[in-house]
Design a protein around this motif. Structure first.
Motif, PDB file in Angstrom:
ATOM      1  N   SER A  31       0.832  -1.202   0.000  1.00 29.82           N
ATOM      2  CA  SER A  31       0.000   0.000   0.000  1.00 29.82           C
ATOM      3  C   SER A  31       0.864   1.247   0.000  1.00 29.82           C
ATOM      4  O   SER A  31       1.970   1.255   0.540  1.00 29.82           O
ATOM      5  CB  SER A  31      -0.899   0.033   1.246  1.00 29.82           C
ATOM      6  N   VAL A  32       0.321   2.293  -0.608  1.00 31.75           N
ATOM      7  CA  VAL A  32       1.005   3.582  -0.618  1.00 31.75           C
ATOM      8  C   VAL A  32      -0.057   4.667  -0.754  1.00 31.75           C
ATOM      9  O   VAL A  32      -1.027   4.506  -1.492  1.00 31.75           O
ATOM     10  CB  VAL A  32       2.047   3.649  -1.761  1.00 31.75           C
TER      11      VAL A  32
ATOM     12  N   ILE B 262      -1.330  -6.541 -14.457  1.00 29.18           N
ATOM     13  CA  ILE B 262      -2.441  -5.607 -14.273  1.00 29.18           C
ATOM     14  C   ILE B 262      -3.520  -6.213 -13.373  1.00 29.18           C
ATOM     15  O   ILE B 262      -4.140  -5.521 -12.575  1.00 29.18           O
ATOM     16  CB  ILE B 262      -3.047  -5.200 -15.642  1.00 29.18           C
ATOM     17  N   ALA B 263      -3.726  -7.508 -13.465  1.00 27.59           N
ATOM     18  CA  ALA B 263      -4.748  -8.178 -12.646  1.00 27.59           C
ATOM     19  C   ALA B 263      -4.397  -8.142 -11.162  1.00 27.59           C
ATOM     20  O   ALA B 263      -5.263  -8.334 -10.311  1.00 27.59           O
ATOM     21  CB  ALA B 263      -4.934  -9.618 -13.105  1.00 27.59           C
ATOM     22  N   GLN B 264      -3.131  -7.879 -10.824  1.00 28.75           N
ATOM     23  CA  GLN B 264      -2.707  -7.824  -9.432  1.00 28.75           C
ATOM     24  C   GLN B 264      -2.636  -6.391  -8.902  1.00 28.75           C
ATOM     25  O   GLN B 264      -2.267  -6.177  -7.761  1.00 28.75           O
ATOM     26  CB  GLN B 264      -1.343  -8.488  -9.265  1.00 28.75           C
ATOM     27  N   CYS B 265      -2.963  -5.433  -9.731  1.00 32.00           N
ATOM     28  CA  CYS B 265      -2.897  -4.024  -9.350  1.00 32.00           C
ATOM     29  C   CYS B 265      -4.300  -3.516  -9.017  1.00 32.00           C
ATOM     30  O   CYS B 265      -5.255  -3.823  -9.713  1.00 32.00           O
ATOM     31  CB  CYS B 265      -2.312  -3.213 -10.499  1.00 32.00           C
ATOM     32  N   ASP B 266      -4.405  -2.730  -7.960  1.00 28.90           N
ATOM     33  CA  ASP B 266      -5.691  -2.204  -7.552  1.00 28.90           C
ATOM     34  C   ASP B 266      -5.484  -0.864  -6.856  1.00 28.90           C
ATOM     35  O   ASP B 266      -4.603  -0.724  -6.025  1.00 28.90           O
ATOM     36  CB  ASP B 266      -6.348  -3.185  -6.578  1.00 28.90           C
ATOM     37  N   ILE B 267      -6.287   0.116  -7.234  1.00 27.85           N
ATOM     38  CA  ILE B 267      -6.312   1.386  -6.515  1.00 27.85           C
ATOM     39  C   ILE B 267      -7.543   1.327  -5.618  1.00 27.85           C
ATOM     40  O   ILE B 267      -8.665   1.210  -6.100  1.00 27.85           O
ATOM     41  CB  ILE B 267      -6.400   2.588  -7.467  1.00 27.85           C
TER      42      ILE B 267
ATOM     43  N   LEU C 224      -3.908   6.749 -13.387  1.00 25.03           N
ATOM     44  CA  LEU C 224      -4.425   5.802 -14.375  1.00 25.03           C
ATOM     45  C   LEU C 224      -3.839   6.030 -15.763  1.00 25.03           C
ATOM     46  O   LEU C 224      -3.824   5.121 -16.585  1.00 25.03           O
ATOM     47  CB  LEU C 224      -5.955   5.863 -14.425  1.00 25.03           C
ATOM     48  N   LYS C 225      -3.321   7.223 -16.025  1.00 14.77           N
ATOM     49  CA  LYS C 225      -2.649   7.491 -17.298  1.00 14.77           C
ATOM     50  C   LYS C 225      -1.301   6.774 -17.364  1.00 14.77           C
ATOM     51  O   LYS C 225      -0.802   6.479 -18.431  1.00 14.77           O
ATOM     52  CB  LYS C 225      -2.461   8.996 -17.501  1.00 14.77           C
TER      53      LYS C 225
ATOM     54  N   GLN D  34      -7.324  -1.757 -11.872  1.00 14.31           N
ATOM     55  CA  GLN D  34      -8.655  -1.815 -11.286  1.00 14.31           C
ATOM     56  C   GLN D  34      -8.837  -0.784 -10.180  1.00 14.31           C
ATOM     57  O   GLN D  34      -7.903  -0.467  -9.452  1.00 14.31           O
ATOM     58  CB  GLN D  34      -8.858  -3.220 -10.706  1.00 14.31           C
ATOM     59  N   LEU D  35     -10.065  -0.285 -10.037  1.00 14.28           N
ATOM     60  CA  LEU D  35     -10.424   0.602  -8.938  1.00 14.28           C
ATOM     61  C   LEU D  35     -11.364  -0.139  -7.986  1.00 14.28           C
ATOM     62  O   LEU D  35     -12.284  -0.813  -8.436  1.00 14.28           O
ATOM     63  CB  LEU D  35     -11.138   1.855  -9.448  1.00 14.28           C
TER      64      LEU D  35
END
Length: 92
Positions: free
Chosen positions: A27-28, A49-54, A77-78, A83-84
């Motif tokens: 987390s950050v 990408i599937a392991q990234c989440d905001i 996101l740019k 995923q959000l």
């Protein structure tokens, strides 16, 4: 190992154990001044990408309150399209 590297390479990052055994969640706090560090980490570690989440947490002071997503999320996101996830916490 990626969670440890995240904490080491990105200012203010930390990690904790996930509910799933053998997994960790990094987390950050999202601030523009860490975008370069975060992007470099993302590329070097070849994060899927599937392991990234905001994860966005909103605290509501009133029922049916409108919550705006901070502009910094759009800017990130740019660079990293992932995923959000939203959480809503009712105020006191």
């Amino acid at each position: 190992m990626q969670a440890f590297t995240l904490q080491k390479e990105v200012d203010g990052a930390y990690y904790s154990a996930s509910k799933r055994e053998g997994r960790f969640v990094g987390s950050v706090k999202l601030c523009e001044h860490i975008f370069d560090e975060l992007n470099i980490f993302f590329v070097r570690q070849q994060i899927d990408i599937a392991q990234c989440d905001i994860h966005i947490v909103a605290k509501l002071e009133q029922p049916n309150q409108l919550v705006a997503v901070p502009l910094v999320v759009n800017k990130l996101l740019k660079h990293i399209d992932c995923q959000l996830t939203f959480s809503v916490i009712a105020g006191d």
